[in-house]
Design a protein around this motif. Sequence first.
Motif, PDB file in Angstrom:
ATOM      1  N   GLU A   9       0.813  -1.221   0.000  1.00 28.72           N
ATOM      2  CA  GLU A   9       0.000   0.000   0.000  1.00 28.72           C
ATOM      3  C   GLU A   9       0.845   1.269   0.000  1.00 28.72           C
ATOM      4  N   GLN A  14       2.329   1.379  -5.029  1.00 24.23           N
ATOM      5  CA  GLN A  14       1.146   1.794  -5.795  1.00 24.23           C
ATOM      6  C   GLN A  14       1.553   2.386  -7.146  1.00 24.23           C
ATOM      7  N   ALA A  15       2.612   3.184  -7.165  1.00 21.26           N
ATOM      8  CA  ALA A  15       3.091   3.765  -8.421  1.00 21.26           C
ATOM      9  C   ALA A  15       3.588   2.678  -9.366  1.00 21.26           C
ATOM     10  N   MET A  17       2.616  -0.388  -9.479  1.00 19.15           N
ATOM     11  CA  MET A  17       1.467  -1.149  -9.971  1.00 19.15           C
ATOM     12  C   MET A  17       0.623  -0.312 -10.948  1.00 19.15           C
ATOM     13  N   ARG A  18       0.554   0.965 -10.733  1.00 11.90           N
ATOM     14  CA  ARG A  18      -0.280   1.844 -11.553  1.00 11.90           C
ATOM     15  C   ARG A  18       0.358   2.123 -12.907  1.00 11.90           C
ATOM     16  N   TRP A  19       1.689   2.244 -12.931  1.00  8.07           N
ATOM     17  CA  TRP A  19       2.401   2.575 -14.167  1.00  8.07           C
ATOM     18  C   TRP A  19       3.377   1.458 -14.527  1.00  8.07           C
ATOM     19  N   PRO A  20       2.965   0.537 -15.388  1.00  6.99           N
ATOM     20  CA  PRO A  20       3.821  -0.597 -15.767  1.00  6.99           C
ATOM     21  C   PRO A  20       5.179  -0.180 -16.332  1.00  6.99           C
ATOM     22  N   TYR A  23       7.526   0.249 -13.532  1.00  7.08           N
ATOM     23  CA  TYR A  23       7.947  -1.073 -13.040  1.00  7.08           C
ATOM     24  C   TYR A  23       9.050  -1.643 -13.938  1.00  7.08           C
ATOM     25  N   VAL A  85       5.771  -4.572  -4.378  1.00  7.16           N
ATOM     26  CA  VAL A  85       4.611  -4.788  -5.239  1.00  7.16           C
ATOM     27  C   VAL A  85       3.855  -6.063  -4.857  1.00  7.16           C
TER      28      VAL A  85
END
Length: 156
Positions: A9, A14-15, A17-20, A23, A85
Amino acid sequence: MDWLAALGETPVAQALMRWPVLYIFVNASHILSLGMLVGASVILDLRLLGAFARLPLAETLTVLSRIAAVALGFAVLTGAHLFSVRPLDYATNTAFLIKIVLVLLGTANALAVHRSRDWQAMVAGAPATARLRLAALASLVFWLGALLAGRWIGFL
């Protein structure tokens, strides 16, 4: 295990997971760091074991150990971000746990070697001692094992 779940969390997790694409860049940075760490460590260990005899020992050790140390720092940083993640998945993955143990052993071995009198003497121009050669063999096992275990993570 609540604290592990809470890692997922965090803003960084979160970033990622939100922006592949983010990653992908962190993952690529982790792989680059590992390549630099393992590459520098393997060459350094092989030099301690007598390979690459034309390379000046003291200078080679100083440069490669610094590269390995910086690369380890980046590998730990990027690895922690990747871990965030899916912390619960990684915390129960046998290969991940083996990798972490091997990284800790490799790091402890490197710290012990760098603090030893044998290392200080070698940097000053003395030849590698049997103790340093044994530590180089252990280092090869730890870092190459960690690399293999890291590759194995995705298959479990």
